[in-house]
Design a protein around this motif. Structure first.
Motif, PDB file in Angstrom:
ATOM      1  N   ALA A   1       0.869  -1.149   0.029  1.00  0.00           N
ATOM      2  CA  ALA A   1       0.141   0.232  -0.135  1.00  0.00           C
ATOM      3  C   ALA A   1       0.857   1.195  -0.083  1.00  0.00           C
ATOM      4  O   ALA A   1       0.539   2.304  -0.635  1.00  0.00           O
ATOM      5  N   VAL A   2       1.890   1.156   0.694  1.00  0.00           N
ATOM      6  CA  VAL A   2       2.921   2.331   0.729  1.00  0.00           C
ATOM      7  C   VAL A   2       3.434   2.560  -0.272  1.00  0.00           C
ATOM      8  O   VAL A   2       3.719   3.728  -0.897  1.00  0.00           O
ATOM      9  N   VAL A   3       4.187   1.465  -1.057  1.00  0.00           N
ATOM     10  CA  VAL A   3       4.874   1.762  -2.387  1.00  0.00           C
ATOM     11  C   VAL A   3       3.990   2.153  -3.468  1.00  0.00           C
ATOM     12  O   VAL A   3       4.164   2.820  -4.259  1.00  0.00           O
ATOM     13  N   ILE A   4       2.655   1.520  -3.515  1.00  0.00           N
ATOM     14  CA  ILE A   4       1.603   1.920  -4.706  1.00  0.00           C
ATOM     15  C   ILE A   4       1.234   3.459  -4.574  1.00  0.00           C
ATOM     16  O   ILE A   4       1.036   4.115  -5.292  1.00  0.00           O
ATOM     17  N   GLY A   5       1.221   3.732  -3.205  1.00  0.00           N
ATOM     18  CA  GLY A   5       0.875   5.225  -3.049  1.00  0.00           C
ATOM     19  C   GLY A   5       1.907   6.370  -3.271  1.00  0.00           C
ATOM     20  O   GLY A   5       1.752   7.622  -3.264  1.00  0.00           O
TER      21      GLY A   5
ATOM     22  N   VAL B   1      -3.350   5.700   1.682  1.00  0.00           N
ATOM     23  CA  VAL B   1      -4.749   5.326   1.747  1.00  0.00           C
ATOM     24  C   VAL B   1      -5.310   4.867   0.133  1.00  0.00           C
ATOM     25  O   VAL B   1      -6.023   3.686   0.346  1.00  0.00           O
ATOM     26  N   LEU B   2      -4.983   5.411  -0.951  1.00  0.00           N
ATOM     27  CA  LEU B   2      -5.365   4.982  -2.138  1.00  0.00           C
ATOM     28  C   LEU B   2      -4.751   3.682  -2.424  1.00  0.00           C
ATOM     29  O   LEU B   2      -5.366   2.782  -3.096  1.00  0.00           O
TER      30      LEU B   2
ATOM     31  N   ILE C   1      -6.740   0.042  -2.980  1.00  0.00           N
ATOM     32  CA  ILE C   1      -6.208  -0.777  -4.310  1.00  0.00           C
ATOM     33  C   ILE C   1      -5.799  -2.365  -4.010  1.00  0.00           C
ATOM     34  O   ILE C   1      -6.472  -3.068  -4.593  1.00  0.00           O
ATOM     35  N   ILE C   2      -5.141  -2.147  -2.887  1.00  0.00           N
ATOM     36  CA  ILE C   2      -4.839  -3.890  -2.639  1.00  0.00           C
ATOM     37  C   ILE C   2      -6.262  -4.475  -2.111  1.00  0.00           C
ATOM     38  O   ILE C   2      -6.304  -5.762  -2.179  1.00  0.00           O
ATOM     39  N   GLN C   3      -7.147  -3.795  -1.392  1.00  0.00           N
ATOM     40  CA  GLN C   3      -8.280  -4.316  -0.797  1.00  0.00           C
ATOM     41  C   GLN C   3      -9.012  -4.982  -1.991  1.00  0.00           C
ATOM     42  O   GLN C   3      -9.870  -5.784  -1.975  1.00  0.00           O
TER      43      GLN C   3
ATOM     44  N   LEU D   1       0.683 -14.682  -4.451  1.00  0.00           N
ATOM     45  CA  LEU D   1       1.403 -14.285  -5.720  1.00  0.00           C
ATOM     46  C   LEU D   1       1.251 -12.967  -6.678  1.00  0.00           C
ATOM     47  O   LEU D   1       1.924 -12.520  -7.062  1.00  0.00           O
ATOM     48  N   PHE D   2      -0.170 -12.739  -6.527  1.00  0.00           N
ATOM     49  CA  PHE D   2      -0.533 -11.493  -7.334  1.00  0.00           C
ATOM     50  C   PHE D   2       0.033 -10.460  -6.680  1.00  0.00           C
ATOM     51  O   PHE D   2       0.596  -9.306  -7.462  1.00  0.00           O
ATOM     52  N   LYS D   3      -0.022 -10.231  -5.334  1.00  0.00           N
ATOM     53  CA  LYS D   3       0.491  -9.205  -4.549  1.00  0.00           C
ATOM     54  C   LYS D   3       2.057  -9.058  -4.770  1.00  0.00           C
ATOM     55  O   LYS D   3       2.874  -8.035  -4.939  1.00  0.00           O
ATOM     56  N   ALA D   4       2.640 -10.312  -4.736  1.00  0.00           N
ATOM     57  CA  ALA D   4       4.174 -10.253  -5.003  1.00  0.00           C
ATOM     58  C   ALA D   4       4.501  -9.586  -6.485  1.00  0.00           C
ATOM     59  O   ALA D   4       5.530  -8.977  -6.527  1.00  0.00           O
ATOM     60  N   LEU D   5       3.796  -9.968  -7.488  1.00  0.00           N
ATOM     61  CA  LEU D   5       3.913  -9.553  -8.675  1.00  0.00           C
ATOM     62  C   LEU D   5       3.758  -7.862  -8.688  1.00  0.00           C
ATOM     63  O   LEU D   5       4.571  -7.436  -9.360  1.00  0.00           O
ATOM     64  N   VAL D   6       2.631  -7.520  -8.015  1.00  0.00           N
ATOM     65  CA  VAL D   6       2.387  -5.997  -8.009  1.00  0.00           C
ATOM     66  C   VAL D   6       3.634  -5.069  -7.273  1.00  0.00           C
ATOM     67  O   VAL D   6       3.999  -4.122  -7.812  1.00  0.00           O
TER      68      VAL D   6
END
Length: 249
Positions: free
Chosen positions: A162-166, A181-182, A186-188, A206-211
């Motif tokens: 979440a922090v990295v995507i933010g 927060v965004l 997105i993760i949820q 696996l999906f989360k690791a790829l992201v």
């Protein structure tokens, strides 16, 4: 008794967060190592105290923290809004946010500029641990039990993602609360979508690791330089023959 238990848990989180900050700022241990040690030791100690058993919590007042409602609004949402408001006030309305970004960018330069970098680091680790304690109380309240083995397992991956995507760099420095927060939303959304289409829950990691890998590559300056440098070289090479033909003619 519920208030006492919550206060003790949050007080312990503050103490452990300050200890982590001391290990990083005072002794010089790598942050990932210091926090990993406490995560493993904390789970082991929790299982030792509970004798490896899942402790059921039957207190109605405790269940309100993670699964209750207040004025038809989930109480967990109110906790998130409160923590976010406090964080935004401390970091965006006060000079503390600028000091945190300065220390995160270069702790040694900040110290030479007169900023107490060690104190800032310890304080940030303590506040982060307090927030982690609040999240732990919400999870424990939601499942009405204290499970030292499975409760909150791999949730640190969601927090990092979440922090990295933010838009916050893992190297330190500038950060974005709204972006975090965004990223959490997105993760949820990703997790809920995977569950709704029938993908096994084990595949979610696996999906989360790829992201995480993709976002880290995008944020890497060296990776971006290689990608855009390759594109930049392709354009001049195709235009060079045309320019030479014109000169010859």
């Amino acid at each position: 008794s519920v208030f006492t238990a919550v206060a003790l848990a949050l007080g312990l989180c503050l103490a452990l967060g300050a200890w982590n900050g001391f290990l990083v700022a005072g002794i010089g241990i790598q942050p990932i190592i210091a926090t990993l040690i406490l995560m493993v030791a904390g789970r082991g100690l929790a299982q030792l105290i509970t004798d490896g058993q899942i402790i059921t919590v039957n207190s109605p007042a405790y269940k309100v923290i993670g699964g209750g409602y207040w004025l038809t609004v989930p109480f967990g949402i109110l906790i998130v809004i409160g923590v976010l408001a406090i964080s935004a006030f401390l970091t965006r309305r006060l000079a503390l946010g600028m000091l945190i970004e300065s220390v995160g960018s270069n702790a040694e330069a900040s110290r030479l500029a007169g900023i107490r970098a060690r104190g800032i680091i310890i304080m940030v680790y303590a506040f982060a641990a307090l927030c982690a304690g609040v999240a732990g109380l919400m999870i424990s309240s939601n499942v009405s039990s204290a499970d030292g083995n499975n409760a909150g397992l791999w949730i640190e991956l969601d927090a990092i993602l979440a922090v990295v995507i933010g838009g916050t760099s893992l190297a330190g420095g500038r950060f974005s609360l709204s972006g975090t927060v965004l990223g959490a939303l997105i993760i949820q959304t990703l997790t809920t979508t995977i569950y709704s289409i029938g993908v096994p829950p084990e595949t979610t990691l696996l999906f989360k690791a790829l992201v995480v890998t993709a976002v880290c590559l995008i944020q890497s300056p060296s990776f971006r330089a290689k990608v855009f440098r390759g594109r930049g070289r392709a354009k001049p090479s195709s235009a060079a023959p045309e320019q030479k033909v014109k000169v010859t003619a």
